[in-house]
Design a protein around this motif. Structure first.
Motif, mmCIF file in Angstrom:
data_model
loop_
_atom_site.group_PDB
_atom_site.id
_atom_site.type_symbol
_atom_site.label_atom_id
_atom_site.label_comp_id
_atom_site.label_asym_id
_atom_site.label_seq_id
_atom_site.Cartn_x
_atom_site.Cartn_y
_atom_site.Cartn_z
ATOM 1 N N THR A 61 53.680 74.402 74.942
ATOM 2 C CA THR A 61 53.631 74.242 76.395
ATOM 3 C C THR A 61 52.306 73.714 76.931
ATOM 4 O OG1 THR A 61 52.996 76.576 76.589
ATOM 5 C CG2 THR A 61 55.347 76.054 76.746
ATOM 6 N N TRP A 62 51.212 73.913 76.166
ATOM 7 C CA TRP A 62 49.897 73.494 76.679
ATOM 8 C C TRP A 62 48.944 73.308 75.518
ATOM 9 C CZ3 TRP A 62 47.623 71.411 80.678
ATOM 10 C CH2 TRP A 62 46.243 71.559 80.878
ATOM 11 N N TYR A 63 48.706 72.058 75.103
ATOM 12 C CA TYR A 63 47.755 71.827 74.005
ATOM 13 C C TYR A 63 47.091 70.457 74.132
ATOM 14 C CZ TYR A 63 51.894 69.847 71.481
ATOM 15 O OH TYR A 63 53.014 69.155 71.100
ATOM 16 N N PRO A 64 46.449 70.205 75.270
ATOM 17 C CA PRO A 64 45.814 68.895 75.494
ATOM 18 C C PRO A 64 44.571 68.649 74.641
ATOM 19 C CG PRO A 64 45.223 70.381 77.254
ATOM 20 C CD PRO A 64 46.245 71.092 76.412
ATOM 21 N N TYR A 65 43.851 69.709 74.293
ATOM 22 C CA TYR A 65 42.608 69.528 73.540
ATOM 23 C C TYR A 65 42.882 69.159 72.082
ATOM 24 C CZ TYR A 65 40.682 71.959 77.578
ATOM 25 O OH TYR A 65 40.342 72.316 78.853
ATOM 26 N N SER A 66 43.905 69.756 71.514
ATOM 27 C CA SER A 66 44.178 69.532 70.086
ATOM 28 C C SER A 66 45.216 68.446 69.823
ATOM 29 C CB SER A 66 44.653 70.836 69.435
ATOM 30 O OG SER A 66 45.899 71.253 69.981
ATOM 31 N N HIS A 67 46.142 68.222 70.774
ATOM 32 C CA HIS A 67 47.281 67.363 70.472
ATOM 33 C C HIS A 67 47.581 66.300 71.521
ATOM 34 C CE1 HIS A 67 48.200 70.104 67.166
ATOM 35 N NE2 HIS A 67 49.096 69.233 66.757
ATOM 36 N N SER A 68 46.593 65.869 72.255
ATOM 37 C CA SER A 68 46.807 64.693 73.101
ATOM 38 C C SER A 68 46.218 63.481 72.383
ATOM 39 C CB SER A 68 46.144 64.867 74.463
ATOM 40 O OG SER A 68 44.741 64.969 74.325
ATOM 41 N N LYS A 113 59.775 66.173 73.374
ATOM 42 C CA LYS A 113 58.952 65.404 74.304
ATOM 43 C C LYS A 113 57.878 66.294 74.911
ATOM 44 C CE LYS A 113 59.688 61.648 77.570
ATOM 45 N NZ LYS A 113 60.676 60.957 78.451
ATOM 46 N N ASP A 114 56.900 66.656 74.051
ATOM 47 C CA ASP A 114 55.857 67.579 74.494
ATOM 48 C C ASP A 114 54.447 67.138 74.108
ATOM 49 O OD1 ASP A 114 55.586 68.184 71.752
ATOM 50 O OD2 ASP A 114 56.882 69.941 71.900
ATOM 51 N N LEU A 115 54.315 66.001 73.432
ATOM 52 C CA LEU A 115 52.998 65.532 73.008
ATOM 53 C C LEU A 115 52.349 64.736 74.146
ATOM 54 C CD1 LEU A 115 53.882 64.383 69.408
ATOM 55 C CD2 LEU A 115 52.198 66.147 69.973
ATOM 56 N N PRO A 116 51.246 65.234 74.711
ATOM 57 C CA PRO A 116 50.602 64.523 75.819
ATOM 58 C C PRO A 116 49.837 63.293 75.334
ATOM 59 C CG PRO A 116 49.371 66.510 75.284
ATOM 60 C CD PRO A 116 50.589 66.520 74.414
ATOM 61 N N ILE A 117 49.832 62.274 76.153
ATOM 62 C CA ILE A 117 49.091 61.062 75.814
ATOM 63 C C ILE A 117 47.643 61.163 76.276
ATOM 64 C CG2 ILE A 117 48.869 58.586 76.266
ATOM 65 C CD1 ILE A 117 51.874 58.384 76.197
ATOM 66 N N LEU A 118 47.432 61.461 77.551
ATOM 67 C CA LEU A 118 46.075 61.484 78.084
ATOM 68 C C LEU A 118 45.356 62.792 77.802
ATOM 69 C CD1 LEU A 118 46.692 59.788 81.563
ATOM 70 C CD2 LEU A 118 45.794 58.746 79.473
ATOM 71 N N GLY A 128 50.824 64.693 85.915
ATOM 72 C CA GLY A 128 50.156 63.398 85.929
ATOM 73 C C GLY A 128 49.992 62.781 84.558
ATOM 74 N N ASP A 129 50.340 63.535 83.524
ATOM 75 C CA ASP A 129 50.273 63.006 82.164
ATOM 76 C C ASP A 129 51.641 62.460 81.778
ATOM 77 O OD1 ASP A 129 49.310 62.402 79.616
ATOM 78 O OD2 ASP A 129 48.273 64.313 79.417
ATOM 79 N N ARG A 130 51.709 61.845 80.620
ATOM 80 C CA ARG A 130 52.969 61.388 80.059
ATOM 81 C C ARG A 130 53.148 62.054 78.710
ATOM 82 N NH1 ARG A 130 54.596 55.260 78.113
ATOM 83 N NH2 ARG A 130 56.735 55.748 77.496
#
Length: 217
Positions: A61-68, A113-118, A128-130
């Protein structure tokens, strides 16, 4: 993806055979190593369904630091620089960074569909992310076969012949140890909680790092 990430390690080492194996083995696991620590500390979030062991039921649900793609790639420049300095080699640093970035690319086919790009961290829901992911985990039997086949084909075309038995046999063993998450042999999830799940993932990649480093020699 688990064992499949080591296809990228094999490819990198085939491109530059003089590259030390250990930093590449760590690199392709790096996002999940970081993720495990961030989940354990409560920074990143994952939801585990205690009633199902299937990987498809895990919700990242939330992993922008490790998986964006963008933010994680930028942050990975720090360990890449460190490995380059340790080995006194610019190439080792570059190869580490490439290996770590390959992790995101190889996760795309299997994740939902959970891997953030930005990797936007301004809002806790990633607004605001994709997000991307092709969802192969929703077809677990196909995913199980495809992951090992992918690794085996890359290993067969890139690895030294002397290393093939150890690579293929070790990969199969580790892949089979993870089979419950594809076939659901147990009624519930043996890990039960996000922290235990993260610890299980960390232990799995520690074993994979050791296996690949020793087998490639």
């Amino acid at each position: 993806m688990y064992i499949g990430h080591y296809a990228a390690a094999a490819a990198l080492l085939a491109v530059a055979p003089e590259t030390p194996v250990l930093p590449i083995a760590v690199a392709v696991a790096w996002p999940d190593v970081v993720w495990s620590g961030l989940v354990a500390s409560g920074v990143e979030k994952v939801r585990v369904d205690p009633s199902s062991p299937l990987q498809s039921t895990i919700r990242f649900t939330w992993y922008p630091y490790s998986h964006s793609l963008v933010l994680s790639a930028a942050l990975t420049l720090i360990p890449a620089l460190a490995f380059g300095l340790i080995y006194q080699s610019t190439w080792v640093g570059i190869a580490f960074w490439l290996g770590a970035v390959s992790h995101w690319l190889l996760d795309v086919p299997v994740h939902g569909k959970d891997l953030p790009i930005l990797g936007r961290v301004g809002s806790r829901d990633g607004r605001g992310d994709r997000f991307v992911g092709w969802g192969l985990w929703s077809r677990p039997r196909l995913a199980f076969v495809a992951e090992y086949t992918f690794f085996a084909l890359v290993a067969l075309t890139t690895a030294p012949r002397s290393a093939l038995v150890g690579l293929l046999a070790g990969a199969l063993l580790l892949h089979l140890l993870n089979a419950n998450s594809f076939f659901g042999f147990t009624r519930g999830n043996p890990t039960g909680t996000p922290r235990r799940y993260a610890g299980f993932a960390l232990a799995g990649f520690a074993a994979a790092i050791a296996w690949f480093t020793l087998a490639w020699q």
